[in-house]
Design a protein around this motif. Sequence first.
Motif, mmCIF file in Angstrom:
data_model
loop_
_atom_site.group_PDB
_atom_site.id
_atom_site.type_symbol
_atom_site.label_atom_id
_atom_site.label_comp_id
_atom_site.label_asym_id
_atom_site.label_seq_id
_atom_site.Cartn_x
_atom_site.Cartn_y
_atom_site.Cartn_z
ATOM 1 N N ALA A 71 14.773 -9.888 -4.665
ATOM 2 C CA ALA A 71 15.959 -9.723 -3.813
ATOM 3 C C ALA A 71 17.193 -10.225 -4.553
ATOM 4 O O ALA A 71 18.269 -9.611 -4.480
ATOM 5 N N MET A 72 17.043 -11.326 -5.289
ATOM 6 C CA MET A 72 18.147 -11.857 -6.077
ATOM 7 C C MET A 72 18.539 -10.894 -7.190
ATOM 8 O O MET A 72 19.719 -10.775 -7.547
ATOM 9 N N GLU A 73 17.560 -10.172 -7.740
ATOM 10 C CA GLU A 73 17.859 -9.178 -8.773
ATOM 11 C C GLU A 73 18.771 -8.085 -8.225
ATOM 12 O O GLU A 73 19.644 -7.572 -8.933
ATOM 13 N N ILE A 74 18.551 -7.712 -6.969
ATOM 14 C CA ILE A 74 19.419 -6.710 -6.344
ATOM 15 C C ILE A 74 20.831 -7.260 -6.194
ATOM 16 O O ILE A 74 21.822 -6.568 -6.472
ATOM 17 N N MET A 75 20.936 -8.522 -5.770
ATOM 18 C CA MET A 75 22.259 -9.148 -5.645
ATOM 19 C C MET A 75 22.971 -9.185 -6.991
ATOM 20 O O MET A 75 24.173 -8.902 -7.092
ATOM 21 N N ASN A 76 22.230 -9.548 -8.050
ATOM 22 C CA ASN A 76 22.823 -9.618 -9.384
ATOM 23 C C ASN A 76 23.285 -8.239 -9.851
ATOM 24 O O ASN A 76 24.367 -8.098 -10.436
ATOM 25 N N ALA B 32 0.805 -1.222 0.000
ATOM 26 C CA ALA B 32 0.000 0.000 0.000
ATOM 27 C C ALA B 32 0.836 1.268 0.000
ATOM 28 O O ALA B 32 0.480 2.245 -0.656
ATOM 29 N N GLY B 33 1.941 1.277 0.739
ATOM 30 C CA GLY B 33 2.695 2.523 0.908
ATOM 31 C C GLY B 33 4.178 2.393 0.690
ATOM 32 O O GLY B 33 4.948 3.233 1.173
ATOM 33 N N GLY B 34 4.593 1.362 -0.043
ATOM 34 C CA GLY B 34 6.023 1.134 -0.215
ATOM 35 C C GLY B 34 6.515 1.383 -1.626
ATOM 36 O O GLY B 34 5.745 1.390 -2.587
ATOM 37 N N SER B 35 7.818 1.592 -1.734
ATOM 38 C CA SER B 35 8.471 1.704 -3.036
ATOM 39 C C SER B 35 9.928 1.318 -2.871
ATOM 40 O O SER B 35 10.484 1.382 -1.771
ATOM 41 N N VAL B 36 10.552 0.900 -3.971
ATOM 42 C CA VAL B 36 11.953 0.530 -3.946
ATOM 43 C C VAL B 36 12.580 0.940 -5.271
ATOM 44 O O VAL B 36 11.985 0.781 -6.333
ATOM 45 N N THR B 37 13.780 1.495 -5.189
ATOM 46 C CA THR B 37 14.476 1.996 -6.366
ATOM 47 C C THR B 37 15.039 0.841 -7.192
ATOM 48 O O THR B 37 15.434 -0.196 -6.644
ATOM 49 N N ASP B 38 15.073 1.021 -8.501
ATOM 50 C CA ASP B 38 15.731 0.063 -9.391
ATOM 51 C C ASP B 38 17.184 -0.078 -8.941
ATOM 52 O O ASP B 38 17.923 0.906 -8.877
ATOM 53 N N PRO B 39 17.638 -1.304 -8.610
ATOM 54 C CA PRO B 39 19.001 -1.471 -8.076
ATOM 55 C C PRO B 39 20.094 -1.087 -9.075
ATOM 56 O O PRO B 39 21.240 -0.903 -8.677
ATOM 57 N N LYS B 40 19.757 -0.966 -10.347
ATOM 58 C CA LYS B 40 20.751 -0.525 -11.322
ATOM 59 C C LYS B 40 21.059 0.964 -11.150
ATOM 60 O O LYS B 40 22.080 1.451 -11.626
#
Length: 299
Positions: free
Chosen positions: A198-203, A129-137
């Motif tokens: 989460a794995m995408e962030i690690m990659n 509802a109230g979250g966001s996360v930046t593209d790890p690239k």
Amino acid sequence: MSFSAEVKEELCRVPLGKKCCAQAEAYGVLLFCNHFSATQVKIVTENPALSLRLPQLFWRAFRIDFDDYPEILGEEGKQAFGITDPGKVAAIWETYGYEPTTSVSHHINYAVLEESCDRLAFLRGAFLAGGSVTDPKKGYHLELATSHYHVSRELAALMPELGFSPKETTRKANYVTYFKSSAAIEDFLTAMGAPIQAMEIMNAKAEKQLRGGVNRRVNCDAANLGKAVDAAQEQIEAIHRLEERGRLSGLPEKLRQTARLRLENPELTLSELAALCDPPITKSALNHRLHKLMEQATQ
């Protein structure tokens, strides 16, 4: 699709399990949504996966359907889910131990979140509802934003019990809980139910580190090459000075051979030049000869 949308899509694939977990997830949605009061619930989203999950979630948690189901807002594809029926709103408040006539501001009722699975479900709902996360690239930033001050403060107290240590700030009328560490974001997404993202962030982090390592090696090689070119130029200038003074021909044969090879091969490294000597010598020996030549040129 943005990275945030991909995370929410993965979270929406988490099965709606026990009723207590559904109520905990719905609790997170309500405390971090657009409007939650004693008279109305309004949840606005542009995420298709969340639009499909919300009706199922509220039915599983409360056996309640939305009154507005759903209303399309503007050209951005946002959908608004609403509940204004007094009986339905009262049932939701009762589930979380709220008293509409006495509750002035929202708090997190920890009694609803006794089990760890309930707390993680609550965080999942809060992020949906109230979250966001930046593209790890591009960078590392995950946040949860709510308009309820006490909810934000109590969330900060709840997080360490689950192994998280976020930071807090305010932005306009919202209270924001956020992470800047890639490792913390990876753990948080995994705990909520989004291990693939989460794995995408690690990659992405591994790719950045690899690219950074390559760039550092390239820069180092370029710097070393520049130093080698400068050194070769100084050596050639010294040899020319010896020639101009008529002193080169009087030097020992080994030094004359070294001078000739350097003039004929200005681009070669010391190792490559040493291999051309007859007989071949070590890089250290050649470097010693060149230093002798440069010393002779300064006398």
